[in-house]
Enzyme design. Sequence first.
Site, PDB file in Angstrom:
ATOM      1  N   LEU A 190      -7.900  21.226  -7.767  1.00 38.41           N
ATOM      2  CA  LEU A 190      -6.924  20.980  -7.766  1.00 38.41           C
ATOM      3  C   LEU A 190      -6.446  19.352  -8.672  1.00 38.41           C
ATOM      4  CD1 LEU A 190      -5.857  20.805  -4.469  1.00 38.41           C
ATOM      5  CD2 LEU A 190      -5.161  22.655  -5.559  1.00 38.41           C
ATOM      6  N   GLY A 191      -7.499  18.646  -8.521  1.00 32.32           N
ATOM      7  CA  GLY A 191      -7.612  17.294  -9.592  1.00 32.32           C
ATOM      8  C   GLY A 191      -8.924  16.513  -9.047  1.00 32.32           C
ATOM      9  N   GLY A 235     -13.073   8.482  -7.171  1.00 31.33           N
ATOM     10  CA  GLY A 235     -13.771   8.735  -6.389  1.00 31.33           C
ATOM     11  C   GLY A 235     -14.638  10.078  -6.279  1.00 31.33           C
ATOM     12  N   ASP A 241      -2.672   1.823  -1.244  1.00 35.18           N
ATOM     13  CA  ASP A 241      -2.895   2.435  -2.186  1.00 35.18           C
ATOM     14  C   ASP A 241      -1.707   3.819  -3.016  1.00 35.18           C
ATOM     15  OD1 ASP A 241      -4.434   3.275  -4.688  1.00 35.18           O
ATOM     16  OD2 ASP A 241      -5.949   4.117  -3.390  1.00 35.18           O
TER      17      ASP A 241
HETATM   18  P1  ATP Z   1      -7.937   7.534  -6.516  1.00 37.67           P
HETATM   19  O1  ATP Z   1      -9.420   8.606  -6.764  1.00 37.67           O
HETATM   20  O2  ATP Z   1      -8.112   6.209  -6.846  1.00 37.67           O
HETATM   21  O3  ATP Z   1      -7.319   8.394  -5.351  1.00 37.67           O
HETATM   22  P2  ATP Z   1      -6.016   9.885  -6.887  1.00 37.67           P
HETATM   23  O4  ATP Z   1      -5.401   9.544  -6.393  1.00 37.67           O
HETATM   24  O5  ATP Z   1      -5.392  10.317  -8.627  1.00 37.67           O
HETATM   25  O6  ATP Z   1      -7.345   8.664  -7.310  1.00 37.67           O
HETATM   26  P3  ATP Z   1      -7.322  11.597  -5.839  1.00 37.67           P
HETATM   27  O7  ATP Z   1      -6.546  11.308  -4.252  1.00 37.67           O
HETATM   28  O8  ATP Z   1      -8.340  12.924  -5.363  1.00 37.67           O
HETATM   29  O9  ATP Z   1      -7.535  10.803  -7.023  1.00 37.67           O
HETATM   30  O10 ATP Z   1      -6.299  13.069  -6.121  1.00 37.67           O
HETATM   31  C1  ATP Z   1      -6.291  13.622  -7.666  1.00 37.67           C
HETATM   32  C2  ATP Z   1      -5.233  14.983  -7.340  1.00 37.67           C
HETATM   33  O11 ATP Z   1      -6.322  15.695  -6.560  1.00 37.67           O
HETATM   34  C3  ATP Z   1      -3.562  14.639  -7.443  1.00 37.67           C
HETATM   35  O12 ATP Z   1      -3.045  14.091  -8.440  1.00 37.67           O
HETATM   36  C4  ATP Z   1      -3.402  15.799  -6.917  1.00 37.67           C
HETATM   37  O13 ATP Z   1      -3.392  16.777  -8.065  1.00 37.67           O
HETATM   38  C5  ATP Z   1      -4.351  16.670  -6.079  1.00 37.67           C
HETATM   39  N1  ATP Z   1      -4.609  16.073  -4.901  1.00 37.67           N
HETATM   40  C6  ATP Z   1      -5.145  15.277  -4.194  1.00 37.67           C
HETATM   41  N2  ATP Z   1      -4.733  15.662  -2.590  1.00 37.67           N
HETATM   42  C7  ATP Z   1      -4.339  16.997  -2.594  1.00 37.67           C
HETATM   43  C8  ATP Z   1      -3.943  17.532  -1.892  1.00 37.67           C
HETATM   44  N3  ATP Z   1      -3.893  17.222  -0.139  1.00 37.67           N
HETATM   45  N4  ATP Z   1      -2.405  18.392  -2.038  1.00 37.67           N
HETATM   46  C9  ATP Z   1      -2.621  18.986  -3.348  1.00 37.67           C
HETATM   47  N5  ATP Z   1      -3.037  18.179  -4.384  1.00 37.67           N
HETATM   48  C10 ATP Z   1      -4.037  17.374  -4.208  1.00 37.67           C
END
Ligand code: ATP
Length: 302
Positions: free
Chosen positions: A32-33, A37, A150
């Site tokens: 998804l992303g 980390g 955050d």
């Molecule tokens: P950091 O590592 O600093 O938290 P971040 O917020 O970009 O950075 P993630 O929290 O891993 O990293 O999230 C990355 C991406 O994954 C988000 O932008 C979103 O697209 C997807 N994502 C995260 N959590 C969910 C979820 N619960 N449902 C759907 N997509 C999600």
Amino acid sequence: MGLRVVSSESTAYANPPDAQLSLADLEAVRVLGKGAGGSVQLVRHKWTNDIYALKGIQMNINETVRKQIVQELKINQLTLHQCPYIVKCYHSFYHNGIISIVLEYMDRGSLADIIKQTKQIPEPYLAVISNQVLKGLNYLHQVRHIIHRDIKPSNLLINQKGEVKISDFGVSAVLISSMAQRDTFVGTYTYMSPERLGGQSYAYDSDIWSLGLTILECALGYFPYRPPGQEEGWNNFFMLMELVINQPPVAAPPDKFSPEFCSFIAACIQKRPGDRLSTADLLKHPFLQKYSEEEYHLSNLR
Ligand code: ATP
Ligand code: MG
């Protein structure tokens, strides 16, 4: 099996998640992303077919710190289930240097994903989004006494039903400080308040700064602090930090946005923490009253 993904209304007082859920029961569907980390995957439970987002955080840390983090996550995943504006965390595991967190799946991704697709989010939708995010933040601040730490576009998630929820709350101070020590952290945008960047003590109003910056970024389509003389992103974290601490704060351009929007942003992005409005006062701000949630339902946001 007690694991069900159900609507937020019916989970206001949900049962505790099934203690039997195991990583082995989840199969990966797709990525998804990715964050600094680790990555987030869409997963399906093999027996119930329920879907979740599985976040993996790579952590090379010692046993004691790791146990502390998992303990903190467990406490919070139970208590935070009561708020419909916060992404549910069903479980967390630790295995082979990776902390895995089973999260509620938000099928439209994050606000960061939305602005990548659409560039800007129109003001009326930002009012609807801010309203929901503020209700979630108000719960964290006033009821749980938690500073999120955050707030940024990638941590505000949205679904087809038009719900916006806060994710990745800084419930684990230990996790946040271990994450901050990784070198990948340097070089990214920062939504941190000037007092945090300056190493001073900070409180709930630090989240309000981050919220203001996040909403302004969604309105503009780019991160509001820009390196002098160039359009591309920041490559020097310390220059950005210097700008946030020493220069006047960014603001919404009044020729492009309504006075209510500009005033809302100015109520959040204040350098002196005490000058920022609280969640309770922001919830009464005229900007949130200006547009009706029915007319600008987020399912219409394209
Ligand atoms: P950091 O590592 O600093 O938290 P971040 O917020 O970009 O950075 P993630 O929290 O891993 O990293 O999230 C990355 C991406 O994954 C988000 O932008 C979103 O697209 C997807 N994502 C995260 N959590 C969910 C979820 N619960 N449902 C759907 N997509 C999600
Ligand atoms: Mg995140």
